[in-house]
Every structure is written in structure tokens, then in C-alpha cells.
Design a protein around this motif. Structure first.
Motif, PDB file in Angstrom:
ATOM      1  N   CYS A  88      -4.905  -8.819  -2.076  1.00 25.29           N
ATOM      2  CA  CYS A  88      -4.321  -8.791  -0.677  1.00 25.29           C
ATOM      3  C   CYS A  88      -3.244 -10.080  -0.439  1.00 25.29           C
ATOM      4  N   ASP A  89      -3.613 -11.261  -1.006  1.00 25.36           N
ATOM      5  CA  ASP A  89      -2.737 -12.362  -0.982  1.00 25.36           C
ATOM      6  C   ASP A  89      -1.482 -12.223  -1.850  1.00 25.36           C
ATOM      7  N   ARG A  90      -1.666 -11.473  -2.949  1.00 26.22           N
ATOM      8  CA  ARG A  90      -0.513 -11.123  -3.650  1.00 26.22           C
ATOM      9  C   ARG A  90       0.704 -10.349  -3.253  1.00 26.22           C
ATOM     10  N   LEU A  91       0.303  -9.567  -2.110  1.00 23.88           N
ATOM     11  CA  LEU A  91       1.284  -8.455  -1.574  1.00 23.88           C
ATOM     12  C   LEU A  91       2.201  -9.400  -0.823  1.00 23.88           C
ATOM     13  N   ALA A  92       1.770 -10.535  -0.056  1.00 27.05           N
ATOM     14  CA  ALA A  92       2.666 -11.274   0.914  1.00 27.05           C
ATOM     15  C   ALA A  92       3.866 -11.826   0.098  1.00 27.05           C
ATOM     16  N   GLY A  93       4.921 -11.411   0.393  1.00 26.20           N
ATOM     17  CA  GLY A  93       6.082 -11.792  -0.269  1.00 26.20           C
ATOM     18  C   GLY A  93       6.630 -11.195  -1.459  1.00 26.20           C
ATOM     19  N   SER A  94       5.891  -9.989  -2.109  1.00 27.01           N
ATOM     20  CA  SER A  94       6.130  -9.478  -3.256  1.00 27.01           C
ATOM     21  C   SER A  94       6.326  -8.026  -3.186  1.00 27.01           C
ATOM     22  N   PRO A  95       7.180  -7.380  -4.078  1.00 22.24           N
ATOM     23  CA  PRO A  95       7.416  -5.873  -4.075  1.00 22.24           C
ATOM     24  C   PRO A  95       5.998  -5.353  -4.600  1.00 22.24           C
ATOM     25  N   PHE A  96       5.600  -4.371  -4.100  1.00 25.86           N
ATOM     26  CA  PHE A  96       4.383  -3.601  -4.459  1.00 25.86           C
ATOM     27  C   PHE A  96       4.784  -2.103  -4.280  1.00 25.86           C
ATOM     28  N   ALA A 145       2.143  10.870  -6.494  1.00 21.55           N
ATOM     29  CA  ALA A 145       3.209  10.391  -5.817  1.00 21.55           C
ATOM     30  C   ALA A 145       3.315   8.583  -6.090  1.00 21.55           C
ATOM     31  N   HIS A 146       4.427   8.050  -5.714  1.00 23.04           N
ATOM     32  CA  HIS A 146       4.484   6.722  -5.825  1.00 23.04           C
ATOM     33  C   HIS A 146       5.629   6.311  -5.055  1.00 23.04           C
ATOM     34  N   PHE A 147       5.483   5.096  -4.421  1.00 25.24           N
ATOM     35  CA  PHE A 147       6.089   4.588  -3.482  1.00 25.24           C
ATOM     36  C   PHE A 147       6.647   2.942  -4.015  1.00 25.24           C
ATOM     37  N   THR A 148       7.819   2.712  -4.172  1.00 19.12           N
ATOM     38  CA  THR A 148       8.243   1.232  -4.321  1.00 19.12           C
ATOM     39  C   THR A 148       8.532   0.652  -3.256  1.00 19.12           C
ATOM     40  N   CYS A 149       7.711  -0.311  -2.751  1.00 17.29           N
ATOM     41  CA  CYS A 149       7.939  -1.023  -1.334  1.00 17.29           C
ATOM     42  C   CYS A 149       8.339  -2.743  -1.424  1.00 17.29           C
ATOM     43  N   VAL A 150       9.180  -2.841  -0.545  1.00 20.40           N
ATOM     44  CA  VAL A 150       9.323  -4.537  -0.337  1.00 20.40           C
ATOM     45  C   VAL A 150       8.552  -4.909   0.798  1.00 20.40           C
ATOM     46  N   PRO A 151       8.228  -6.005   0.968  1.00 17.57           N
ATOM     47  CA  PRO A 151       7.430  -6.581   2.310  1.00 17.57           C
ATOM     48  C   PRO A 151       8.275  -6.261   3.541  1.00 17.57           C
ATOM     49  N   TRP A 152       7.792  -6.046   4.460  1.00 20.14           N
ATOM     50  CA  TRP A 152       8.448  -5.678   5.853  1.00 20.14           C
ATOM     51  C   TRP A 152       7.675  -6.683   6.821  1.00 20.14           C
ATOM     52  N   ALA A 153       6.334  -6.565   6.925  1.00 21.13           N
ATOM     53  CA  ALA A 153       5.570  -7.554   7.833  1.00 21.13           C
ATOM     54  C   ALA A 153       4.230  -7.294   7.396  1.00 21.13           C
ATOM     55  N   SER A 154       3.310  -8.302   7.733  1.00 21.61           N
ATOM     56  CA  SER A 154       1.872  -8.289   7.505  1.00 21.61           C
ATOM     57  C   SER A 154       1.237  -8.645   8.915  1.00 21.61           C
ATOM     58  N   TYR A 155       0.166  -7.966   9.123  1.00 19.36           N
ATOM     59  CA  TYR A 155      -0.546  -8.234  10.309  1.00 19.36           C
ATOM     60  C   TYR A 155      -2.043  -8.692  10.163  1.00 19.36           C
ATOM     61  N   GLY A 201      -8.017  -8.212  11.448  1.00 18.74           N
ATOM     62  CA  GLY A 201      -9.742  -8.647  11.335  1.00 18.74           C
ATOM     63  C   GLY A 201     -10.008  -8.884  10.048  1.00 18.74           C
ATOM     64  N   ASP A 202     -10.916  -8.326   9.587  1.00 20.19           N
ATOM     65  CA  ASP A 202     -11.573  -8.538   7.865  1.00 20.19           C
ATOM     66  C   ASP A 202     -10.294  -7.932   7.067  1.00 20.19           C
ATOM     67  N   HIS A 203      -9.395  -7.416   7.611  1.00 21.47           N
ATOM     68  CA  HIS A 203      -8.423  -6.803   6.476  1.00 21.47           C
ATOM     69  C   HIS A 203      -6.946  -7.169   7.201  1.00 21.47           C
ATOM     70  N   VAL A 204      -6.170  -7.068   5.976  1.00 22.88           N
ATOM     71  CA  VAL A 204      -4.512  -7.662   6.415  1.00 22.88           C
ATOM     72  C   VAL A 204      -3.870  -6.257   6.255  1.00 22.88           C
ATOM     73  N   LEU A 205      -2.953  -5.943   7.351  1.00 21.57           N
ATOM     74  CA  LEU A 205      -2.221  -4.935   7.308  1.00 21.57           C
ATOM     75  C   LEU A 205      -0.931  -4.804   6.920  1.00 21.57           C
ATOM     76  N   HIS A 206      -0.459  -4.557   5.587  1.00 18.83           N
ATOM     77  CA  HIS A 206       0.577  -4.899   4.899  1.00 18.83           C
ATOM     78  C   HIS A 206       1.689  -3.662   4.994  1.00 18.83           C
ATOM     79  N   VAL A 207       2.711  -3.892   5.823  1.00 17.18           N
ATOM     80  CA  VAL A 207       3.897  -2.715   5.928  1.00 17.18           C
ATOM     81  C   VAL A 207       4.872  -3.101   4.839  1.00 17.18           C
ATOM     82  N   GLY A 208       5.250  -2.078   4.498  1.00 21.81           N
ATOM     83  CA  GLY A 208       6.158  -1.995   3.156  1.00 21.81           C
ATOM     84  C   GLY A 208       7.419  -1.282   3.405  1.00 21.81           C
ATOM     85  N   GLU A 209       8.676  -1.599   3.180  1.00 26.29           N
ATOM     86  CA  GLU A 209       9.818  -0.880   3.159  1.00 26.29           C
ATOM     87  C   GLU A 209       9.907  -0.219   1.926  1.00 26.29           C
TER      88      GLU A 209
END
Length: 186
Positions: free
Chosen positions: A59-67, A110-120, A123-131
Motif C-alpha cells: 500500500c505505502d509503496r504505491l504512493a509516488g511510484s509507478p505500478f 491483461a496488464h496496465f502500467t500506471c503512474v500515480p494520479w491521486a490517493s484517497y 477508511g481502512d483502505h487507501v484508494l490509489h488512482v493511476g493513470e
């Protein structure tokens, strides 16, 4: 009002979903988590969303990193369990198909390569939106999660999803329209 979390989880589990492994890399280390909470958000710009438990190591590793988002095939149950922390990893020989910063699991449907767009906050989860910057869909039967179980999607026999439905081309509104206008149903 307090809800019974176990009962709520069981009710939510009635919604069948695909299974993904969300991946990211830091140098030579690859991190991943099995995620069934994945959805498209927008086509313009191309955005997808993954929801990760705050306690997961990924979870924390997605913040600011491609995924990467890897949609698993029906034959990749062991990978789903492994990245969910339920596999023992014994003899796990994970095949990767790059790219380095958003690792792709070989054999994914299927595979999607994403760069971080926003995180929200979710609650007990973090919503990671990727472009989405790249994607590929070799296809194949997907792995499905329903009521706490991993399984396969089974296509009904017939040529179309609406075969036998009263809304299909031979019945329902299209046939009514054809009768009224003289047009032929497609």
C-alpha cells in the motif's frame, strides 16, 4: 448504528470480481498484493483505481511510484494466493515480463502500467488512482473471486450473452420495433 463487519463482508462477497496482482518495484525488489477491488475510472484521461488495505506492505509503496495491475488468468490461482500472503512460496518460480518499475506477471490476461494520479482515504483502505500509460490484453479465461473462493468464469453456451433472453434480438423490444416499422432485427 453499528454493522456486523463479518456479515457485511459476506454480503459484499456476493459480488463476483476479477482478481489482480498490483505490483511495484524498488531497485531489484518487487512488491505485490492480490487485489479484487480494481475498476476503471475514466477513459479520458485513462484512469484506473485499486483499493489496498492500509496494513499491506504494498500500500505505502504505491504512493509516488509507478505500478502495474495484472489481471490474473484462471490458471494463476497459486499466484493469487501467494501475493495474498496465503501461499507458502515453496517452489514459487514467478515469471516476469517487465517493465521494471511496474512489473508484469507472465501469463496475465491483461496488464496496465500506471503512474500515480491521486490517493484517497478509504477508511481502512487507501484508494490509489493511476493513470494508464501502457496496457496489453493477451486475453484468456480470467480468475474470479466470489464468496471467499477463487474460481473460473464459465461462459454460457450460445452465440451471445443474451441468448435465450427476452431482450435478445429475436424477442423483446427489437422484435416489437421490427413489427411496428417493418425493419429486420439485427
Amino acid at each position: 448504528m453499528s454493522l456486523d463487519q463479518r456479515a457485511l463482508r459476506n454480503c459484499l462477497g456476493q459480488f463476483a470480481s476479477g482478481v489482480t496482482v498490483v505490483t511495484t518495484a524498488d531497485g531489484t525488489a518487487v512488491y505485490g498484493a492480490t487485489v479484487s477491488s480494481f475498476t476503471s475510472v475514466s477513459l479520458d484521461p485513462p484512469l484506473v483505481l485499486v483499493s489496498l488495505d492500509r496494513r499491506s506492505r504494498t500500500c505505502d509503496r504505491l504512493a509516488g511510484s509507478p505500478f502495474g495491475v495484472n489481471v490474473l488468468g484462471a490458471d494463476q490461482r497459486d499466484l493469487a494466493l501467494l501475493f495474498a500472503g496465503r501461499g507458502d512460496g515453496a517452489g514459487a518460480d514467478i515469471a516476469w515480463d517487465g517493465p521494471e518499475r511496474a512489473p508484469r506477471l507472465a501469463g496475465a490476461v491483461a496488464h496496465f502500467t500506471c503512474v500515480p494520479w491521486a490517493s484517497y482515504d478509504g477508511g481502512d483502505h487507501v484508494l490509489h488512482v493511476g493513470e494508464v500509460t501502457a496496457f496489453d490484453a493477451p486475453g484468456g479465461p480470467p480468475l474470479v473471486f466470489h464468496a471467499g473462493e477463487l474460481g473460473e468464469f464459465r461462459r454460457p453456451s450460445g452465440e451471445a450473452a443474451w441468448t435465450g433472453s427476452l431482450d435478445g434480438p429475436a424477442h423483446g423490444w427489437t422484435a416489437d420495433f421490427a413489427a411496428l416499422t417493418g425493419a429486420r432485427p439485427v
